[in-house]
Design an enzyme around this catalytic site. Structure first.
Site, short mmCIF file in Angstrom:
data_model
loop_
_atom_site.label_atom_id
_atom_site.label_comp_id
_atom_site.label_asym_id
_atom_site.label_seq_id
_atom_site.Cartn_x
_atom_site.Cartn_y
_atom_site.Cartn_z
N THR A 268 0.03 4.81 1.01
CA THR A 268 -0.12 5.75 2.13
C THR A 268 0.20 5.08 3.46
OG1 THR A 268 -1.87 6.82 0.88
CG2 THR A 268 -1.67 7.40 3.20
N ASP B 208 0.87 -1.17 0.00
CA ASP B 208 0.00 0.00 0.00
C ASP B 208 0.91 1.23 0.00
OD1 ASP B 208 -2.36 1.59 0.47
OD2 ASP B 208 -1.65 1.80 2.53
N ASP C 144 -1.26 -0.75 6.32
CA ASP C 144 -1.41 -0.24 7.68
C ASP C 144 -2.82 0.21 8.04
OD1 ASP C 144 -1.66 2.08 6.19
OD2 ASP C 144 -0.62 3.32 7.66
#
Length: 722
Positions: free
Chosen positions: A413, A411, A610
């Site tokens: 961000t 991912d 996250d």
């Protein structure tokens, strides 16, 4: 996006276990973690001493180590005397041989019946529980040698004349006592080594302060033990003190060193409302905090629990070893019985004595203790080593599987980037100034909780601009916000919002595309239906990301980026970082589909993320890797957590995985090879060709050394380069 440091929820049964304490410790077997009880004892399956689920920082005492050391040292002189009499008695001529047999019997009784009692007890338990193990073989071997020798001493007349030698029936007390002493020595060495595997957990436990300074209702202060702190208590943290528990700053401001958790050397400034984590260090100012998470709910406790749980888990490789060991013990007993009868019927005189001694040697040398220790020792050392490097493995399977991964889906961000949007610039349209555009946009955004809005508001305040409270505010899901500021109708958002409002963005289209090409997110501001300008907000790439990606590529991993950002922004970040395969505008369901597609292609996929939106993909991936700076949900879905939220941890984790599996294979190969070679020699297969026989005492020494070798090899992982 939340940026506080969290760990898996303590109420999640998959990740949390109750913290052991002096009054309610839970004891478990290092090799069979499903065995649990509330008091010390031995494992009914393998006979190994049970250990506390979590070590006690204040208590370095190991009752079993103390007990075995006492049994070993108190009976070692008796063993040595029996051994000397057996080897040199006839030359010393201190007494006749019949008397010597009685002396050896009297000296051997404490060694066998007291020092060796735990072994016979475990041997009986193994038979009673239908769980043959090393204690089955040791108790059978020493028991056979001792009982034979007792009968030969007490009632020599029951033996044929061919059994007589030097005026007595030959006895083998020395074999029984030396085997027991050597096994005790092996257990002492093993227990000492096993205690070193908890060093990592003890170092983590040692980070927490012992007391907290609580502020009473009347304003006075008192120092209380950490266990007496309750949720909602106000606690004072003076400069140089550690934060006692997790909570929020109630008053004051300071810089807090969070390096124990994040690995970042620079202290983080904290003021009212900011979260603080237990065991981090308050460096400069004085703080008053309100406690929110105490005891087993704190971040530090969660980390300790994850490490302890991983240390007790079973590696897939070990399951095969367990099955083999069960059949192996039965096979060894059969081989020992066969050895006894073959020697008895076909061997030289006294053939049945030879048969007994060789059968005992087979039983002793074939003890599968090295086989049982092979992988648990490696796992325990590796999980402890990983914790000190900021890598938490949920279980042994994660360590074993990570080395197989060939594709990593990341991912953007919060994983590749900081996850904290930073204001970049304003491009005003004709008739507007940059300051005016930023002031109006920030005034409107005060009502929004979106991270991009927060970045704009912070930038305006940093420039000293005076913000006005909007008269009206309306959020359009995912496309922007509208409202009334200073009697002007404002709209702030993406191209779709501008189209809905009937505002043309053509005049700033090229600048917007250029900024997107640099990886920035672009929002347009319209004032009373007229384009006022655009604002660019970027999410900076973590300083450690390029180095981490280089390490991952060098390890042979194919890195793929999947993000919810627009294609242009995603491609810009991908190009900057050298990631060839990039997917933009990806929804949570799309990440799941992407991983399924890659798995269907035959790839072994790891997913690093996250956020809550990453949880389904983390669960689906062969190995899910969560950033420790992210959400509880992400970490509950992952097999590996990087405490520091740093991608370099993936390279570290993979290196540790490769080293650990190699170490386990070395241990298993050594244990199997040792037994395969040792059993035929003990059975006397070389005797017809060389006249060599393996003494049961030498067999016992070899058995103890094999266990010590396996433990020593596993402990090498503590110092391996990562």
């Amino acid at each position: 996006m939340r940026h506080e440091h969290h760990q898996p929820n303590s109420h999640d049964p998959a990740t949390a276990q109750p913290l052991a304490d002096a009054s309610g410790a839970i004891y478990t077997c290092p090799m069979h973690p499903e065995i649990r009880q509330d008091h010390p004892g031995t494992c009914p399956k393998c006979g190994m001493a049970l250990e506390p689920l979590l070590p006690d920082l204040d208590d370095d005492d190991n009752p079993e180590l103390r007990d075995f050391s006492r049994r070993f040292w108190w009976t070692l002189p008796l063993t040595l005397v029996v051994l000397i009499l057996a080897m040199f008695g006839e030359h010393l001529q201190l007494m006749d041989m019949t008397q010597q047999s009685w002396v050896e019997l009297i000296l051997s009784l404490p060694v066998v019946l007291w020092a060796g009692w735990p072994f016979f007890l475990r041997g009986w338990q193994s038979v009673y529980n239908h769980s043959p193990n090393m204690w089955t073989l040791i108790s059978l071997g020493t028991g056979a040698a001792f009982i034979y020798s007792v009968v030969a001493t007490v009632a020599p007349q029951v033996f044929p004349a061919s059994f007589m030698s030097m005026g007595r029936v030959g006895v083998y007390f020395e074999a029984a006592v030396v085997i027991i002493s050597l096994t005790l020595l092996g257990q002492v060495l093993e227990l000492k080594a096993r205690s070193q595997t908890s060093a990592a957990i003890k170092s983590l436990l040692g980070l927490a302060p012992k007391t907290a300074r609580r502020i009473r209702v009347d304003g006075s202060e008192e120092d209380v033990p950490l266990s007496h702190v309750h949720v909602g208590d106000l606690l004072r943290i003076r400069p140089g003190e550690k934060v006692p528990v997790d909570g929020v700053v109630f008053e004051g401001s300071s810089s807090v060193d969070e390096s124990m958790l994040t690995g970042e050397p620079l202290p983080v400034s904290k003021r009212q409302g900011d979260k603080v984590i237990g065991a981090t260090l308050n460096t400069s100012g004085s703080l008053v905090m309100r406690s929110e998470r105490i005891g087993s709910d704190t971040v530090l406790s969660q980390i300790v629990q994850m490490v302890a749980q991983a240390q007790r888990s079973r590696a897939p490789m070990q399951r095969m070893a367990d099955v083999v060991a069960g059949y192996f013990v039965i096979a060894v007993v059969v081989i020992a019985i066969t050895t006894f009868f073959v020697w008895g019927m076909f061997g030289p005189q006294p053939s049945w004595v030879y048969g007994l001694i060789n059968a005992v040697a087979v039983l002793i040398i074939a003890c599968p203790c090295a086989l049982g220790l092979a992988t648990p020792m490696s796992i325990m050392v590796a999980t402890g080593r990983g914790a000190t490097q900021g890598v938490l493995f949920r279980d042994a399977a994660a360590i074993e599987n990570l080395r197989k991964v060939d594709t990593l889906v990341i991912d953007k961000t919060g994983t590749l980037t900081e996850g904290r949007p930073v204001f970049d610039r304003v491009v005003p349209a004709d008739g507007f100034t940059a300051e005016e555009v930023l002031r109006l946009a920030a005034s409107l955004d005060q009502g929004s909780e979106h991270p991009l809005a927060e970045a704009i508001v912070q930038a305006a305040r940093a420039q000293g601009l005076v913000l006005v409270k909007p008269q009206t505010f309306e959020s359009g899901s995912g496309i922007g916000v509208r409202g009334n500021v200073e009697h002007q109708q404002l709209a702030l958002g993406n191209t779709v919002l501008m189209e809905q409002t009937g505002v043309s963005v053509t005049s700033l289209m090229s600048q917007a595309e250029s900024l997107r090409g640099e990886g920035a997110s672009v929002m347009y501001l319209a004032v009373d239906g007229q384009l006022a300008g655009l604002l660019a907000v970027s999410d900076p790439v973590k300083a450690s990301t390029p180095e981490a990606l280089a390490a991952l590529k060098e390890a042979g991993l194919n890195v793929i980026m999947a993000t919810g950002d627009g294609q242009t922004t995603a491609r810009a970040v991908g190009t900057k970082l050298g990631i060839d395969e990039v997917y933009g505008e990806v929804k949570p369901a799309d990440k799941l589909s992407l991983i399924e597609c890659l798995q269907k292609e035959g790839r072994i996929v790891a997913m690093a993320g996250d956020g809550i939106n990453d949880a389904p993909a983390l669960a689906k991936a062969d190995v899910g890797i969560a950033m420790g700076t992210g959400t509880d949900v992400a970490m509950n879905s992952a097999q590996v957590t990087l405490i520091k939220g740093d991608l370099r941890g993936i390279a570290t984790a993979r290196t540790l995985s490769v080293s650990t599996v190699r170490n386990m294979k070395q241990n298993l190969a050594f244990a199997f090879l040792y037994n395969v070679m040792g059993i035929p020699v003990a059975a006397g297969i070389l005797y017809p060709f060389t006249g060599w026989l393996l003494s049961p005492m030498i067999a016992a020494l070899a058995m103890s050394l094999s266990s010590a070798s396996v433990v020593g090899n596993a402990l090498r992982l503590r110092n391996s380069s990562l």
